[in-house]
Design a protein around this motif. Structure first.
Motif, PDB file in Angstrom:
ATOM      1  N   GLN A 242       0.902  -1.353   0.054  1.00 25.99           N
ATOM      2  CA  GLN A 242      -0.001   0.148  -0.039  1.00 25.99           C
ATOM      3  C   GLN A 242       1.136   1.193   0.153  1.00 25.99           C
ATOM      4  OE1 GLN A 242      -3.525   0.320  -0.118  1.00 25.99           O
ATOM      5  NE2 GLN A 242      -2.704   2.335  -0.457  1.00 25.99           N
ATOM      6  N   LEU A 243       2.031   1.303   0.827  1.00 22.13           N
ATOM      7  CA  LEU A 243       3.003   2.217   1.042  1.00 22.13           C
ATOM      8  C   LEU A 243       3.436   2.444  -0.429  1.00 22.13           C
ATOM      9  CD1 LEU A 243       4.290   1.561   4.438  1.00 22.13           C
ATOM     10  CD2 LEU A 243       2.694   3.774   3.880  1.00 22.13           C
ATOM     11  N   ARG A 244       3.760   1.459  -1.197  1.00 27.13           N
ATOM     12  CA  ARG A 244       4.330   1.747  -2.507  1.00 27.13           C
ATOM     13  C   ARG A 244       3.312   2.260  -3.409  1.00 27.13           C
ATOM     14  NH1 ARG A 244       8.879   2.156  -4.316  1.00 27.13           N
ATOM     15  NH2 ARG A 244       9.030   0.463  -6.025  1.00 27.13           N
ATOM     16  N   ARG A 245       2.409   2.084  -3.484  1.00 27.05           N
ATOM     17  CA  ARG A 245       1.235   2.460  -4.029  1.00 27.05           C
ATOM     18  C   ARG A 245       1.010   3.975  -3.853  1.00 27.05           C
ATOM     19  NH1 ARG A 245      -1.152  -2.580  -3.698  1.00 27.05           N
ATOM     20  NH2 ARG A 245      -2.526  -2.033  -1.900  1.00 27.05           N
ATOM     21  N   ASP A 246       1.189   4.445  -2.541  1.00 20.91           N
ATOM     22  CA  ASP A 246       1.258   5.757  -2.262  1.00 20.91           C
ATOM     23  C   ASP A 246       2.550   6.645  -2.757  1.00 20.91           C
ATOM     24  OD1 ASP A 246      -1.079   5.062  -1.090  1.00 20.91           O
ATOM     25  OD2 ASP A 246      -0.309   4.984   1.025  1.00 20.91           O
ATOM     26  N   GLY A 247       3.288   5.895  -2.984  1.00 19.55           N
ATOM     27  CA  GLY A 247       4.644   6.511  -3.853  1.00 19.55           C
ATOM     28  C   GLY A 247       5.941   6.486  -2.830  1.00 19.55           C
ATOM     29  N   LEU A 248       5.880   5.756  -1.863  1.00 16.20           N
ATOM     30  CA  LEU A 248       7.190   5.479  -1.028  1.00 16.20           C
ATOM     31  C   LEU A 248       8.228   4.745  -1.620  1.00 16.20           C
ATOM     32  CD1 LEU A 248       6.114   7.000   1.574  1.00 16.20           C
ATOM     33  CD2 LEU A 248       6.805   5.148   2.714  1.00 16.20           C
ATOM     34  N   PRO A 249       9.138   5.139  -1.554  1.00 18.22           N
ATOM     35  CA  PRO A 249      10.509   4.245  -2.364  1.00 18.22           C
ATOM     36  C   PRO A 249      10.457   2.923  -1.536  1.00 18.22           C
ATOM     37  CG  PRO A 249      11.437   6.378  -1.534  1.00 18.22           C
ATOM     38  CD  PRO A 249      10.001   6.360  -1.158  1.00 18.22           C
ATOM     39  N   LEU A 250      11.011   1.902  -2.158  1.00 22.80           N
ATOM     40  CA  LEU A 250      10.746   0.553  -1.556  1.00 22.80           C
ATOM     41  C   LEU A 250      11.393   0.399  -0.367  1.00 22.80           C
ATOM     42  CD1 LEU A 250      10.253  -1.938  -3.632  1.00 22.80           C
ATOM     43  CD2 LEU A 250      12.710  -2.498  -2.948  1.00 22.80           C
ATOM     44  N   LYS A 251      12.524   1.144  -0.118  1.00 20.78           N
ATOM     45  CA  LYS A 251      13.357   0.804   1.208  1.00 20.78           C
ATOM     46  C   LYS A 251      12.486   1.434   2.198  1.00 20.78           C
ATOM     47  CE  LYS A 251      18.159   1.515   2.626  1.00 20.78           C
ATOM     48  NZ  LYS A 251      19.334   2.185   2.355  1.00 20.78           N
ATOM     49  N   ALA A 252      12.014   2.714   1.979  1.00 22.75           N
ATOM     50  CA  ALA A 252      11.192   3.269   2.966  1.00 22.75           C
ATOM     51  C   ALA A 252       9.976   2.678   3.264  1.00 22.75           C
ATOM     52  CB  ALA A 252      10.887   4.865   2.699  1.00 22.75           C
ATOM     53  N   ALA A 253       9.177   2.085   2.143  1.00 26.41           N
ATOM     54  CA  ALA A 253       8.061   1.558   2.602  1.00 26.41           C
ATOM     55  C   ALA A 253       8.227   0.000   3.167  1.00 26.41           C
ATOM     56  CB  ALA A 253       7.284   1.074   0.907  1.00 26.41           C
ATOM     57  N   ALA A 254       9.293  -0.447   2.986  1.00 31.00           N
ATOM     58  CA  ALA A 254       9.643  -1.800   3.949  1.00 31.00           C
ATOM     59  C   ALA A 254       9.805  -1.410   5.241  1.00 31.00           C
ATOM     60  CB  ALA A 254      10.934  -2.520   3.231  1.00 31.00           C
ATOM     61  N   ALA A 255      10.585  -0.544   5.625  1.00 24.98           N
ATOM     62  CA  ALA A 255      10.993   0.016   7.008  1.00 24.98           C
ATOM     63  C   ALA A 255       9.743   0.467   7.657  1.00 24.98           C
ATOM     64  CB  ALA A 255      12.172   1.351   6.759  1.00 24.98           C
ATOM     65  N   GLN A 256       8.978   1.188   6.944  1.00 26.09           N
ATOM     66  CA  GLN A 256       7.795   1.575   7.601  1.00 26.09           C
ATOM     67  C   GLN A 256       6.889   0.518   8.160  1.00 26.09           C
ATOM     68  OE1 GLN A 256       5.921   5.384   6.367  1.00 26.09           O
ATOM     69  NE2 GLN A 256       3.875   4.609   7.185  1.00 26.09           N
ATOM     70  N   ALA A 257       6.564  -0.328   7.144  1.00 27.24           N
ATOM     71  CA  ALA A 257       5.722  -1.444   7.310  1.00 27.24           C
ATOM     72  C   ALA A 257       6.371  -2.427   8.451  1.00 27.24           C
ATOM     73  CB  ALA A 257       5.266  -2.127   6.053  1.00 27.24           C
ATOM     74  N   ALA A 258       7.650  -2.525   8.251  1.00 26.47           N
ATOM     75  CA  ALA A 258       8.340  -3.283   9.427  1.00 26.47           C
ATOM     76  C   ALA A 258       8.129  -2.867  10.827  1.00 26.47           C
ATOM     77  CB  ALA A 258       9.829  -3.498   8.852  1.00 26.47           C
ATOM     78  N   GLU A 259       8.345  -1.783  10.885  1.00 25.32           N
ATOM     79  CA  GLU A 259       8.098  -0.955  12.114  1.00 25.32           C
ATOM     80  C   GLU A 259       6.729  -1.150  12.704  1.00 25.32           C
ATOM     81  OE1 GLU A 259      10.372   2.511  12.681  1.00 25.32           O
ATOM     82  OE2 GLU A 259       9.022   3.108  14.281  1.00 25.32           O
TER      83      GLU A 259
END
Ligand code: SAM
Length: 278
Positions: A242-259
């Motif tokens: 979802q965060l990727r679809r919102d436009g977040l870069p891959l690394k940031a999307a993974a980091a945020q969702a992981a947290e």
């Protein structure tokens, strides 16, 4: 007009592997830059050639490099060869290519033998994505640190190794990657005693405990098996997508969702990447 630097691969064992084009370039170049002129003379004799040579090796490259560059700038052409294989791949040449590139002197690479590609292609391990690690550091502490940096590597890994360091390196591979990891031990490629052992790292340790390592080696190790994004993998993955679809870069999307989900950031990132590459 400036001349050209040709990078000429030479056989890694079997002299029949010199290509017609490589031989033509050796013949037509004004001079050769050779790692060890005594080794190159043997190849030239095989080809029936006699050429002027300049030594270019790791102990003289700081002075020999600029001297070769001056000759190229004056219009001569130079064929760079090393003792075996492709110049600039874990042997002298890298600096000379950089010097020429910076000075605007043309460099042309002739394709040919390289222990890395021969070993990788015969290894039986995945070749779609791999990392070439060249020689590991000599010092045990640095070698371990380098390997620990590869502990999570999922791509196939290729290492060059000298026979007298093989046992220590196999021990370190077992300690860091575990004894079950698949390994191809590629020895004396293209030579009379060519051998490719496809086993596990633990089996390789045992094999060479009983037998003295001899000859030249390339080790090809399987990468770490891809892991699912657990715990809470599905939720974390869905959130990351979802965060990727919102436009977040891959690394940031993974980091945020992981947290948010208490999932493993690296595993999530790898899974996301894998899905996006499908
Ligand atoms: N530039 C070369 C190339 O293209 O492969 C590599 C040069 S590096 C100084 C030498 C290392 O390459 C050896 O220590 C060994 O790891 C690997 N190597 C070279 N020839 C080989 C062979 N015939 N069989 C297995 N490994 C070889």
């Amino acid at each position: 007009m400036a001349g050209k630097l040709y990078l000429v691969p030479t056989p890694i064992g079997n002299l029949g592997d010199i290509s017609r084009r490589a031989a033509e370039v050796l013949e037509s170049a004004d001079f050769l830059a050779a790692e060890d002129t005594r080794v190159t003379v043997k190849l030239l004799n095989h080809l029936g050639l006699k050429k002027p040579m300049a030594a270019y090796h790791r102990h003289n490259c700081e002075t020999a490099g600029p001297a070769i560059l001056r000759r190229l700038e004056a219009g001569e052409s130079c064929a760079l060869v090393t003792d075996a294989g492709t110049p600039a791949i874990s042997d002298p040449g890298e600096d000379l290519v950089a010097l020429c590139a910076a000075a605007g002197v043309a460099v042309e690479a002739i394709p040919g033998p390289c222990a890395l590609t021969v070993a990788l292609s015969v290894s039986g391990l995945p070749t779609g994505r791999f990392t070439f690690e060249g020689f590991l550091p000599l010092n045990k502490k640095n070698r371990r640190a380098r390997l620990e940096g590869l502990a999570e590597e999922e791509r196939t890994m290729v290492f060059y190794e000298a026979p007298h360091k093989l046992r220590a390196t196999l021990d370190d591979l077992a300690a860091v990657f575990g004894p079950e990891r698949p390994l191809a031990v590629c020895r004396e490629l293209t030579k009379l005693h060519e051998e490719v052992l496809r086993l596990t790292i633990g089996e390789a340790v045992e094999h060479y405990a009983a037998q003295e390592p001899r000859g030249e080696f390339v080790l090809v190790a399987g990468g770490r098996p891809a892991q699912a994004a657990a715990p809470d993998g599905d939720g974390a993955l869905a959130r990351a997508e979802q965060l990727r679809r919102d436009g977040l870069p891959l690394k940031a999307a993974a980091a945020q969702a992981a947290e948010e989900f208490g999932a493993k950031r690296r595993a999530l990132y790898n899974e996301l990447l894998r899905r996006e590459e499908e």
